[in-house]
Design a protein around this motif. Structure first.
Motif, mmCIF file in Angstrom:
data_model
loop_
_atom_site.group_PDB
_atom_site.id
_atom_site.type_symbol
_atom_site.label_atom_id
_atom_site.label_comp_id
_atom_site.label_asym_id
_atom_site.label_seq_id
_atom_site.Cartn_x
_atom_site.Cartn_y
_atom_site.Cartn_z
ATOM 1 N N ASP B 299 0.816 -1.218 0.000
ATOM 2 C CA ASP B 299 0.000 0.000 0.000
ATOM 3 C C ASP B 299 0.850 1.267 0.000
ATOM 4 O O ASP B 299 0.329 2.378 0.106
ATOM 5 C CB ASP B 299 -0.916 0.027 1.226
ATOM 6 N N ARG B 301 3.106 2.107 2.277
ATOM 7 C CA ARG B 301 3.466 2.641 3.587
ATOM 8 C C ARG B 301 4.863 2.163 3.957
ATOM 9 O O ARG B 301 5.157 0.968 3.902
ATOM 10 C CB ARG B 301 2.450 2.244 4.643
ATOM 11 N N TYR B 331 9.179 11.360 7.301
ATOM 12 C CA TYR B 331 8.098 10.402 7.043
ATOM 13 C C TYR B 331 7.902 9.461 8.222
ATOM 14 O O TYR B 331 8.850 9.151 8.950
ATOM 15 C CB TYR B 331 8.413 9.571 5.787
ATOM 16 N N ASP B 382 1.762 10.800 -4.385
ATOM 17 C CA ASP B 382 0.906 9.942 -3.580
ATOM 18 C C ASP B 382 1.713 9.188 -2.526
ATOM 19 O O ASP B 382 1.314 9.082 -1.356
ATOM 20 C CB ASP B 382 0.180 8.964 -4.520
ATOM 21 N N ARG B 386 1.097 9.381 1.541
ATOM 22 C CA ARG B 386 0.788 8.215 2.359
ATOM 23 C C ARG B 386 1.687 8.092 3.571
ATOM 24 O O ARG B 386 1.367 7.361 4.516
ATOM 25 C CB ARG B 386 0.936 6.935 1.528
ATOM 26 N N ASN B 387 2.826 8.722 3.521
ATOM 27 C CA ASN B 387 3.778 8.567 4.619
ATOM 28 C C ASN B 387 3.949 9.833 5.450
ATOM 29 O O ASN B 387 4.889 9.965 6.220
ATOM 30 C CB ASN B 387 5.122 8.076 4.073
#
Lengths: 327, 705, 172
Positions: B299, B301, B331, B382, B386-387
């Motif tokens: 995903d 991550r 992150y 993206d 996400r992080n």
């Protein structure tokens, strides 16, 4: 700088006479000489300023070319409408070099005689056969990214830094000189420079006191002219590789071609091999590449500058493609 | 716009208040004091070897050269405090002696000093000094020193050299998607336009140095320490500084030798390092080798997040470039590992250069993130979103304000990111290959100590004085705005005076702490003065300390860089056609000068990606590039269209004004956006900076086929 | 070695000097005449901070000897103001924030003033597609023509804006 005697030249004859002493130098624009004097790489005891002499005109020659006075500045030459229309490759080459400020001062004769920008030539703590004959060549086993790949020797791999001279080489320019005894001679630009061999400190065939009076451009050759320079930043940098081309296309074939490279040798490197390969060749990237390969057959890299060989070939390809309209 | 009363001048895009002085040539820099015979001229003689001892110096010829007043060597230099101490908390206040021993510590080390009536005479005589040295073998190559590099314990910002959260190795081993890459960044030089220069004059026991420095109190202390005299006997004046970028945080032998020379010859002495001397006699940014290991689930991550950095410092020093500092904040990832290793080499000193640590740390990390996005098949924007994290992932504190996600989203929209084609080498413009790249920006904020004095003059004008500097960042201007707003005065009724140790002490300009720190002190002084006006108070001092920053929060500026690069298919030349930087940088004190800081930083990013590099010749232990014709910095033609956008934000738990540092945020990540754009344009993954044409040829040859 | 008498005409004013021939025009301005607006950044012709205008053309004053300039008209940053008002180029640099530390600024401004004259005279640059034509002064043309002036603060984009503003008849 070491102390020197400063003399304004009264006449051509007196200037040449003054400059025959081995530690005398002509000064015109001074943009290279004074830099080197500050670092004491050049240590003349006598400077002969040729500023008061004429030699600053661009004239039509009898054969239909141009005669460029040695003191014509790079800017004036690049901006001259005759040059821009008939020898655009020369305008482009000059404008690719240095900065506007330097071009306003630097002269035609001085540009031809500029000394190498090899880092080890500039660092006076390092061996350099050009600066101190017999001391060795630090560039050979060193950071030689900017150095030459063809025509040089195991004593010196310095590259010539001029852009202007590369275009002049492609245009078959001739250098007219006068010596202290009044004798004049005409030297093809290609013969002006001496290969480094084991005497890299002797860079040209000029004798002490021999002054470049003018550079003659023969009538412009037919064909498209183009100068292409690749460097590490977008402007105000010496060439990694540059190329001057004059090329005539007939249908899908090359009818005539002239090729000269900069940044790869001790002099502007006119390539008969590339020209021979191009004549009659198809107007394609593949044949341009083949011409580049022919030009660089005898080239060898010294480590950090290995890339100059493929880069020179690719730059020639780009220039020829642009000049012939190959997409 | 500089006229008249403005209700709330803070934030307005006022012209810089020293602009007029600078465009007319009237701003006076250090070497420009005492012209027309007012001072004798000094020239430093550097060593020709990198390591060893000075055996003998023959000064006979030099001493008898025309105009010579003094030839100083180890044989006749006055006693001074030895260099250091290396562990002094303020490393910029160390003793910086000159010619105090026979030791040569690096190439270009000062071994003699000549003072003469004129600059020309001093130069000519310097070349006549004959120095005989015994050379010792040294270690000069960073890569080969890697295996024996030490764990420095701490990095230069005081943080531990190593950080670890969770179990990185296990997580990386089992990560479903991962990348491992070695990035290298070259030695870089700050190359300020004004060379390091000092004019020194003694009046009795009182030494005044007009010097080009980012700091004031540190060189004051350092010179006092060097000469073993009271700090009060040293005055440092530095009104205008021709660029610093970290190189003028330390003071150097130009100050020491000018002071010694002036003392001995009994008149003012001035000297400027020559441009070639700068490359060895001052500091540089270390080269680095960085191993990036990033692991993620499918995903996108991050599950494992590792950065190992190898950096250089001088044999006798302890500076450790904080390469992994940005990674520690940027992150979220449950398993983390960052480590610094330090190679002590016989090279000149490494120290700060614009955004020390982060500039090169992000250059690697943010390119590695691009590699990970590629491996995942994710859009790079993206992946970053996400992080994102609201919590400082290694110190478990909330960020006081963090708008990285907004910067990425707004930037993507404004830049036209949706037009990016993920497959490399898909977009052409004639013979140029076009690509787009993105990178995040982060730079930690700190507050230092400073005191300012505000004085209401009889004519109703306000004078503000503090021993702060303006190195071009706009300090004179923003402090004028802050004082005007605090005192409710028109800006043209406020005079800010900086750059003099006679004014209250500050931490100076560096590390992006200058604006927040000095403006907080000015605000405090003005508030105190304002409150006391009714009681007849006409002068007040106000201070700020690091404790004024609420450390239950993490403080940092954030941003996102977007770049469009064009790569020539034949030659490998890269042109940055346009860039956008979107920044969440706290309250902006002057929209015009703040934007200028950002375009400056972004241009440095272009330089670090494409242009800047110095090389060590390990045979001689010297830098090969010793002038501005061979050490390239970006020129005007290298810069395409630059767009800057500031998000409306303030740090509610930060400095009293809510401002953040902006001098360095602009470079952080900028180079990575360019490198990532090159990848998108060509498919070439450049991991050895900078991306000069030679490094692209192999990829281009493949594309030919 | 002996000194040379030379009269320098700087900003319309004649200065008789007795100079060591080694003195560069830059050092003559800064040290002998005390006109420190012209800056020394590299002393090697590689940064442009020393740019002055001689007989209408911009040059690096560090790479020329003062004794070579007898009779020349030298204009420095100190000579650009008229009647106490900023030259339009100076005003544009302030307005567009085409400066930060200020050290390259006098050279940038002298260079920019001369650039406009060069462009007006129809001079091409390396950015000019067809050198036989008189080029339009695009941002790319300005950037190429200003590349002899290094600005380490990197105010380049603002410098281009300032010059374009003046070229287009800008406001003051």
């Amino acid at each position: 700088m070491k102390p020197f005697r400063y003399e304004r030249a009264g006449s051509l004859a007196s200037a040449c006479a003054s400059a025959t002493e081995p530690t005398a130098k002509f000064i015109a624009g001074g943009t290279n000489l004074l830099d080197l004097m500050k670092l004491q790489i050049e240590t003349p005891t006598h400077l002969v300023d040729i500023g008061p002499l004429p030699l600053a005109e661009i004239e039509e020659s009898a054969e239909g070319g141009l005669r460029i006075g040695a003191r014509v500045t790079n800017s004036a030459l690049a901006a001259d409408m005759r040059v821009r229309r008939r020898y655009p490759v020369l305008s482009q080459a000059i404008l690719a070099g240095a900065s506007a400020q330097l071009r306003n001062k630097a002269t035609t004769g001085g540009n031809l005689l500029q000394r190498t920008r090899c880092s080890y030539f500039y660092d006076t703590t390092k061996p350099c056969n050009k600066r101190m004959p017999g001391s060795g060549c630090a560039a050979l086993g060193g950071l030689n990214r900017m150095n030459a790949v063809i025509g040089v020797s195991s004593d010196c791999i310095a590259a010539h830094g001029s852009d202007m001279a590369v275009a002049m080489a492609a245009l078959d320019a001739r250098v007219e000189t006068v010596a202290a005894d009044g004798v004049t001679r005409t030297i093809p630009i290609d013969a002006l420079y001496r290969p480094p061999g084991n005497t890299p400190h002797i860079e040209t065939v000029l004798a002490p006191g021999e002054l470049i009076q003018s550079v003659v451009l023969p009538p412009p050759p037919p064909g498209q002219q183009l100068y292409r320079k690749v460097r590490d930043r977008a402007s105000f940098a010496f060439a990694l590789v540059s190329v001057a081309v004059v090329v005539t296309r007939e249908d899908d074939r090359v009818r005539a071609a002239r090729v000269a490279f900069g940044g790869i040798s001790y002099k502007p490197w006119r390539s008969a091999e590339a020209e021979a390969a191009l004549i009659g060749a198809t107007v394609t990237r593949a044949s341009f590449d083949a011409a580049g390969r022919a030009a660089l057959r005898d080239a060898r890299g010294y480590g950090y500058n290995d890339f100059k060989i493929p880069l020179a070939r690719r730059t020639l390809r780009a220039a020829l493609a642009d000049a012939t309209g190959v997409i | 716009m500089a006229e008249g009363k403005l209700a709330d001048p803070i934030g307005l895009p006022l012209d810089r208040v020293d602009g007029q002085l600078k465009v007319t040539g009237r701003a006076t820099y250090a070497f420009e004091y005492a012209t027309q015979g007012g001072a004798a001229y000094g020239v430093i003689v550097p060593s020709a070897i990198a390591k060893g001892r000075v055996v003998a110096v023959d000064v006979q010829e030099a001493q008898h050269a025309p105009g010579v007043l003094l030839v100083l060597t180890k044989d006749n230099a006055p006693p001074q405090t030895p260099w250091g101490p290396v562990d002094l908390p303020d490393r910029f206040a160390r003793a910086e002696p000159a010619l105090d021993s026979d030791e040569v510590r690096y190439f270009g080390f000062p071994v003699a000093f000549v003072v003469a009536e004129t600059f020309e005479e001093a130069n000519a005589a310097a070349a006549l000094v004959s120095v005989r040295c015994d050379s010792l073998p040294g270690q000069y190559d960073l890569h080969s020193a890697g295996p024996t590099a030490e764990d420095p314990g701490h990095i230069s910002d005081g943080a531990p050299a190593n950080s670890s959260v969770g179990d990185f190795e296990a997580a990386f081993a089992t990560a479903p998607v991962k990348i491992e890459a070695l990035y290298t960044t070259p030695y870089q030089n700050q190359a300020p336009m004004e060379p390091h220069a000092t004019m020194a004059v003694w009046e009795g026991q009182m030494l005044t140095v007009h010097t080009s420095a980012q700091l004031t109190t540190s060189p004051q202390e350092g010179l006092a320490r060097t000469f073993n005299i009271p700090k009060e006997n040293v005055r440092v004046v530095t009104r205008y500084i021709g660029g610093g970028f970290g190189s003028k945080l330390p003071f150097y032998v130009d100050a020491t030798l000018a002071a010694i020379g002036a003392r001995i010859v009994g008149r003012p002495v001035k000297l400027a390092m020559t441009r070639p001397q700068l490359f060895h006699m001052t500091t540089h940014r270390t080269a680095s080798e960085q191993r990036l290991r990033l692991g993620a689930d499918r995903d996108g991550r991050l599950t494992a997040y590792g950065q190992d950095a190898l950096v250089q410092c001088a044999r006798f020093d302890n500076y450790t470039e904080p390469v992994c500092g940005a990674a520690r904040m940027l992150y979220a990832a449950p398993n983390r590992l960052t480590r610094h290793r330090l190679a002590k080499l016989d090279l000149p000193r490494s120290d700060s250069m614009r955004a020390p640590g982060d500039a090169i740390g992000l250059l690697a990390l943010e390119c590695a993130m691009d590699e990970l996005a590629d491996a995942l098949g994710f859009d790079p924007v993206d992946l970053r979103l996400r992080n994102d994290t609201e919590i400082d992932p290694e110190r478990d504190r909330p960020f006081a304000s963090r708008h990285l996600a907004e910067a990425l989203r707004l930037g993507a929209a404004r830049f036209g990111w949706d037009k990016r084609i993920a497959k490399p080498a898909s977009v052409r413009d004639g013979r140029w290959l076009i690509g787009l790249g993105v990178a995040s920006a982060v730079r930690a904020d700190v507050l230092r100590s400073a005191t300012a004095r505000a004085r209401l003059e009889r004519d109703g004008r306000l004078t503000v004085e503090l021993a702060m500097t303006d190195i071009g960042t706009g300090t004179y201007t923003i402090l004028t705005q802050v004082a005007a707003e605090a005192m409710e005065l028109p800006v043209d009724r406020v005079t800010v005076r900086l750059g003099d140790t006679r004014f209250p002490p500050t931490a100076g300009s560096g590390g992006s702490f200058g604006a927040a720190t000095s403006s907080s002190a000015v605000l405090a002084a003005c508030r105190k003065l304002n409150a006391g006006l009714a009681l007849g108070l006409t002068e007040a001092e106000g201070s700020v300390t690091p404790a004024d920053l609420d450390d239950t929060y993490a403080h940092a500026g954030f941003g996102a860089h977007f770049a469009e690069a064009a790569v020539h298919r034949d030659t490998g030349e890269v042109r940055v056609r346009r860039m956008l930087g979107v920044f969440a940088a706290g309250r902006i004190l002057n929209a015009k000068t703040a934007r200028s800081q950002m375009i400056g930083g972004m241009t440095w990013g272009i330089g670090s990606a494409l242009i800047e590099e110095n090389h060590v010749d390990p045979r001689y232990g010297s830098f090969v590039n010793q002038d501005l014709a061979s050490y390239h910095v970006a020129v005007n033609a290298d810069v395409g269209s630059l767009d800057v956008m500031f998000l409306d934000e303030a740090d509610p738990h930060g400095s009293p004004l809510g401002s953040k540092g902006i001098g360095e945020l602009g470079i952080c990540g900028a180079g990575a956006a360019v490198i990532n754009a090159i990848h998108n344009a060509t498919g070439a993954r450049i991991r050895d900076m900078p991306a000069t044409p030679d490094k692209l040829l192999a990829t281009l040859e493949t594309l030919d086929a | 070695m002996h000194n040379e008498n030379v009269a320098l005409t700087v900003n319309g004013r004649r200065h008789a000097l007795d100079l060591d021939p080694r003195v560069t025009l830059l050092d003559a301005l800064r040290e002998n005449l005390g006109m420190t607006g012209t800056k020394k950044g590299c002393d090697q012709g590689q940064c442009g901070a020393c740019t002055v205008i001689v007989n209408g053309q911009r040059i690096n004053s560090c790479l020329t000897l003062a004794v070579m300039h007898a009779g020349d008209e030298i204009t420095t940053i100190e000579g650009l103001e008229e009647d106490g008002n900023l030259h339009p180029m100076q005003a544009a640099f302030v307005r567009h924030d085409g400066l930060q530390c200020g050290y390259c600024t006098p050279g940038q401004i002298c260079s920019a003033v001369a650039l406009l004259a060069e462009h007006k005279a129809g001079w091409p640059s390396y950015a000019t597609a067809d050198v036989a034509t008189a080029p339009v002064l695009t941002d790319g043309e300005i950037a190429e023509r200003m590349s002899g002036n290094v600005c380490r603060c990197s105010a380049y984009s603002n410098i281009v804006s300032a010059i374009r503003d003046v070229a287009e008849g800008g406001r003051i």
